[in-house]
Structure formats: C-alpha cells, structure tokens
Design a protein around this motif. Structure first.
Motif, mmCIF file in Angstrom:
data_model
loop_
_atom_site.group_PDB
_atom_site.id
_atom_site.type_symbol
_atom_site.label_atom_id
_atom_site.label_comp_id
_atom_site.label_asym_id
_atom_site.label_seq_id
_atom_site.Cartn_x
_atom_site.Cartn_y
_atom_site.Cartn_z
ATOM 1 N N GLU A 124 0.844 -1.190 0.000
ATOM 2 C CA GLU A 124 0.000 0.000 0.000
ATOM 3 C C GLU A 124 0.882 1.243 0.000
ATOM 4 N N THR A 125 0.302 2.360 -0.395
ATOM 5 C CA THR A 125 1.036 3.617 -0.293
ATOM 6 C C THR A 125 0.966 4.117 1.144
ATOM 7 N N VAL A 126 1.996 4.847 1.552
ATOM 8 C CA VAL A 126 2.091 5.360 2.920
ATOM 9 C C VAL A 126 2.146 6.890 2.863
ATOM 10 N N PRO A 127 1.236 7.598 3.540
ATOM 11 C CA PRO A 127 1.235 9.069 3.500
ATOM 12 C C PRO A 127 2.343 9.643 4.378
ATOM 13 N N MET A 128 3.533 9.728 3.823
ATOM 14 C CA MET A 128 4.689 10.169 4.610
ATOM 15 C C MET A 128 4.528 11.587 5.156
ATOM 16 N N GLU A 135 7.367 15.356 4.349
ATOM 17 C CA GLU A 135 6.905 15.975 3.111
ATOM 18 C C GLU A 135 7.902 15.739 1.979
ATOM 19 N N GLY A 136 7.360 15.770 0.759
ATOM 20 C CA GLY A 136 8.200 15.587 -0.424
ATOM 21 C C GLY A 136 8.640 14.154 -0.641
ATOM 22 N N ARG A 137 7.926 13.229 -0.096
ATOM 23 C CA ARG A 137 8.310 11.821 -0.238
ATOM 24 C C ARG A 137 7.123 10.993 -0.720
ATOM 25 N N LEU A 138 7.420 10.030 -1.578
ATOM 26 C CA LEU A 138 6.445 9.029 -2.016
ATOM 27 C C LEU A 138 6.904 7.689 -1.457
ATOM 28 N N ALA A 139 6.021 7.011 -0.736
ATOM 29 C CA ALA A 139 6.413 5.747 -0.121
ATOM 30 C C ALA A 139 5.350 4.692 -0.350
ATOM 31 N N PHE A 140 5.797 3.475 -0.464
ATOM 32 C CA PHE A 140 4.877 2.351 -0.596
ATOM 33 C C PHE A 140 5.521 1.103 -0.021
ATOM 34 N N THR A 141 4.689 0.104 0.240
ATOM 35 C CA THR A 141 5.187 -1.166 0.764
ATOM 36 C C THR A 141 5.009 -2.270 -0.271
ATOM 37 N N VAL A 142 5.869 -3.258 -0.172
ATOM 38 C CA VAL A 142 5.733 -4.472 -0.973
ATOM 39 C C VAL A 142 5.887 -5.672 -0.033
ATOM 40 N N LEU A 470 7.304 -7.551 5.045
ATOM 41 C CA LEU A 470 6.857 -6.241 4.561
ATOM 42 C C LEU A 470 8.068 -5.341 4.393
ATOM 43 N N LYS A 471 8.234 -4.805 3.191
ATOM 44 C CA LYS A 471 9.362 -3.884 2.918
ATOM 45 C C LYS A 471 8.794 -2.510 2.548
ATOM 46 N N LEU A 472 9.381 -1.496 3.158
ATOM 47 C CA LEU A 472 9.005 -0.104 2.836
ATOM 48 C C LEU A 472 9.998 0.482 1.841
ATOM 49 N N ILE A 473 9.451 1.154 0.829
ATOM 50 C CA ILE A 473 10.274 1.846 -0.168
ATOM 51 C C ILE A 473 9.852 3.305 -0.183
ATOM 52 N N SER A 474 10.823 4.226 0.004
ATOM 53 C CA SER A 474 10.526 5.657 0.082
ATOM 54 C C SER A 474 11.367 6.430 -0.926
#
Length: 478
Positions: A124-128, A135-142, A470-474
C-alpha cells in the motif's frame, strides 16, 4: 506370491530418494500393512533444506500468474483423482470414506484460494507527509517471500492441512520442507507428485518422513529455515516455540471446543448439527465439540434427543460407504480414551450411551454431570466423546466455556441477539460461531486460537501475510 507393498521413498529436489531405513505403515482400522515408509536421517533433512534454499530464487522470481497457474493445476489434478486421493486418506487415517471425499473437496478449494491469493499479494502507499519531516516523499510497501518454510502437519486432515501450509507458501514464493505426520505420509507424497506434474520448480517442495522429534530438531536449529508452521499438540508447539530462535513461528494447537445451547432454540435443527460437530472423524478434529452447555429448561429433552441422534451413527470399516465412525488413529488412543472416560465415571459422571470399544473403534459416547476438572473436559480428548452440562444464565455459560486453557473456536445457538453479541464479545477464542457449531470452518476464513490453542492465523490470505516480509520503499522527490 505376496501382495505388493508400496515402498515410499523421500521426495527431495524434485525426485524420489531412497532412505537407509524404512518403517511399516499400517491401516489403523484393521492393522493391515499398507506401505513401507522412508525414515529420513539427518543428512536427508539437510539435503531437503539445501534443495529448498537452492529453489528459493527461482520460485520467488516466477511471475504471480505462473505460481497461480501451478496451484490451479494441482486443484485440477485433485478433481480428476478425487476418488484415489480419498481412498489414500481413508486407508492411512481410518477416515470414513465420505469424510475423506469431503476433505479432498476442501483441499481443492484451498489450493484454488491459494491460486487467487497468489495474484493479489500487494502492499500500500504510505502518507509520509502525515508527519513533520515526511513531506516531499512518495512511499509504498511491498510483500516479499520470507524464505524457506518448514511445515509440520498432523494426521487428522492429511491433505487439507498440508494445503493450508503449502498453498500459501507457494503462492507467496516460498519453498517448503514438509514433514507430514508419521501415520499419514502417503497423502503428502501424493501432493508432491501433483505439484511436480504441475510444473513446480525442483526443490520448491520437499517431503521428509521420520521421527517428529529428530526431523523437527534439525528444522528448528537450521538457520536456512526462516519460518516454522506447525499444527499439532500444545506440548510440541511449546517446544518448537522455545527452541526456534528468531524464526517466525505459527502454531495451530489443540482445543476442547464448547457449544452453548440457549433456551428457545429449535432442537430438531440444532441437535443433528451438534452431533456432526462432535463425532465427525471420530472426534479427531481440533475444533470438534467436546463440551455442550445446555440451558436448564432444555437439558432433559436435549439430552434425550441427542442420544437418539447419536444412535443413528454407524461404526465400521472406513472404506464402507455408510460408515460414520471408524477406528481411532492408534490403539493407544483407544486405551487413553477409555481411561479418561472411566476416571470421569468413577468421579460421578454418568454415561448415556457408549463407553465401550472394539477393534480400535471407540463407540460414540455421551457423558453427563462431568466435573470441569476431569480430563474428558479440561484436556483435548480427540475421540468421539462429549459431555452435556447445564447452565442457568448466559453469564454462567460464558464463564464455563472460558474456564479452559484452550481457545480455538466456540459456538452458540440462540434466538436472543443480545446473547449472541454478548458471547461474541466475551468468549476467549479465535472464532465465535453464532447459531452454528465451533467445528465450522471454510478455508478462506481466518483460523487460529488464543491461550494454548496457538498463535498466528491460517486461512490463505492470512497465512500469506504470515509468510511474507513487509518492505518499505521511500522516494525523496527533490
């Protein structure tokens, strides 16, 4: 000329491998010698782990739709060979043939659900920017495969409980080393053959048979094993949990499941359902009904009608079409059951029906006035034995159900919505079945318990979550 006896070797790296020693497998009903089963030595188990580890990269890199198609093919093979598979289960487990067919049908559904889940493993996407500095970051998990999984399965559902471990593992891209119950290995080897025919990479599923303690100890200590999923007794589950280090562990353990029968319910509908929940497969089901709590206004008529329904059950050869009850898994379990029932009777319990045994079959038994401290109440009997006790208020009934070291599932039959919701909130179990028996399970639902009934959840979607990391990618977008 002697009858042909199957010599069943180990399944390692996509092929059969002979073992140094073999042991006799006997039909629990008539003690007929049905196969010689390989006993895995230490090096065999280590080779199975190595084979699984070598298959990890290839399995994990398979596209989701390919893993799904493999699982779909296995489900298709099971449909084609339904009768053969049912007879394997019936022979090695003494499961009545109609119950064995039902298990094969459920196994087909379990692999079908696994194929569906393989296609929808996602993050899912994570509202960083919900936190200052994000702010200024796009993050999601796989979700990524956890690695090699050791699966240890019991005798009572030798195909479907294997499917509940192997199905989600393969769906998520994890290779498996499977250690089936010593009494029911042929079902597991059959499934390995079907996966091989379906195109599963060599080494992605390995089957090793032998002593639970010796094989299990190797699996627990080997650092290449990243997770152990076990279904069995609380004693063994505790041992695994305490000796597996930092491995992920899920445990599906025992129970002494209870059902509450509230005043005002339709006994003609309720009683046949409770008999099914109490005596299916000789009571050798983790969520088999063992304790029945009936409102005092219904107690006498319930007990009378329940016993009449139990009289309809037919005992005999598991391969006979009309058999409802056959032999317990071992003669030792017959003796243990007899001892527990005799102890309860000596302490004041009454027998309404049953209490005897012959040829490995313990007759369906109904007890009354059983003290909660008796083994037939507070331990898991895993036999066709139930007891009926009274209650006055719903509070009292819920307290009696909760007076247990187990907590897998519980059931309540009631026409009072408030009683149903009260039970749902207060019963200390992993699943509450309102207007149904605790023995109810469909294979996509979350399934697991609290207290000594275990930790973690099965049901394909939920097992996939247990079997992935679960891995977070930012991304910093500046």
């Amino acid at each position: 000329m002697e009858d042909y006896i199957l010599k069943q070797s180990l399944w390692i790296g996509g092929e059969y491998r002979p073992a140094a020693t073999y042991t006799e497998l006997k039909n629990p009903y008539n003690l007929e010698h049905i196969a010689d089963i390989a006993v895995a030595g230490k090096n065999d188990v280590l080779d199975a782990i190595a084979s699984a580890e070598q298959a990890l990269a290839k399995l994990a890199s398979l596209p989701a739709f390919v893993r799904a198609e493999i699982l779909e093919k296995v489900a298709g093979f099971l449909k084609e060979e339904r009768e053969e598979c049912a007879k394997i289960i019936s022979q090695e487990a003494a499961k009545p043939l109609k119950a064995a067919r039902a298990e094969v049908d459920r196994t087909i559904m379990t692999y079908t659900f696994a194929s569906h889940e393989a296609r929808r493993i996602h993050g899912e996407t994570v509202p960083m920017d919900a936190a200052p500095g994000g702010e200024g970051r796009l993050a999601f998990t796989v979700r990524e495969p956890i690695g090699v999984i050791a699966a240890i399965t019991p005798f009572n559902f030798p195909m479907n409980l294997v499917a509940h471990k192997v199905g989600p593992a393969i769906a998520a891209g994890n290779p498996v080393v499977l250690k089936p119950a010593s009494q029911t290995p042929l079902s597991a080897y059959k499934i390995a053959e079907l996966f091989h025919r379906a195109g599963l990479p060599e080494g992605a599923l390995n089957v090793v048979t032998g002593s639970g303690r010796s094989v299990g100890d190797i699996l627990m200590k080997d650092e290449r094993i990243k997770m152990i999923t076990f279904t069995g007794s609380p004693e063994v589950g505790r041992y695994i949990r305490e000796n597996s280090g930092l491995k992920r562990v899920t445990l599906e353990l025992g129970s002494n499941s209870a059902v509450i029968v509230d005043k005002g319910v339709n006994l003609e509908k309720v009683i046949p359902r409770i008999v099914t929940g109490a005596f299916s497969y000789q009571g050798q089901v983790c969520i088999s009904i063992q304790r029945i709590f009936v409102h005092e206004k219904l107690l006498e008529v319930f007990t009378e009608q329940f016993v009449e329904e139990v009289k309809k059950l037919k005992t005999g050869n598991p391969l006979d079409e009309d058999t409802d009850i056959s032999a317990l898994i071992s003669r030792g379990d017959v003796q243990r059951t007899k001892e527990w029932v005799d102890e309860a009777v000596a302490s004041g319990a009454g027998i309404k029906i049953g209490g005897s045994n012959s040829d490995g079959i313990y007759q369906p038994t109904v007890l009354v006035d059983v003290d909660a401290s008796e083994k037939v109440s507070c331990e898991e009997i895993f036999a066709p034995v139930v007891h009926i006790n009274r209650f006055r208020t719903m509070d009292e009934a819920i307290e009696m159900v909760n007076d247990s070291k187990y907590g897998l599932q519980a059931g309540i039959f009631t026409n009072d919505i408030h009683h149903g919701l009260q039970a749902a909130k207060r019963l200390e179990v992993g699943g509450v079945m309102i207007n149904d028996i605790p023995t109810f399970r469909v294979d996509q639902m979350p399934y697991g318990g609290v207290k000594l009934s275990g930790m973690g959840r099965e049901g394909i979607k939920y097992a996939v979550e247990e079997m992935t990391e679960l891995k977070l990618i930012s991304f910093k977008m500046e």
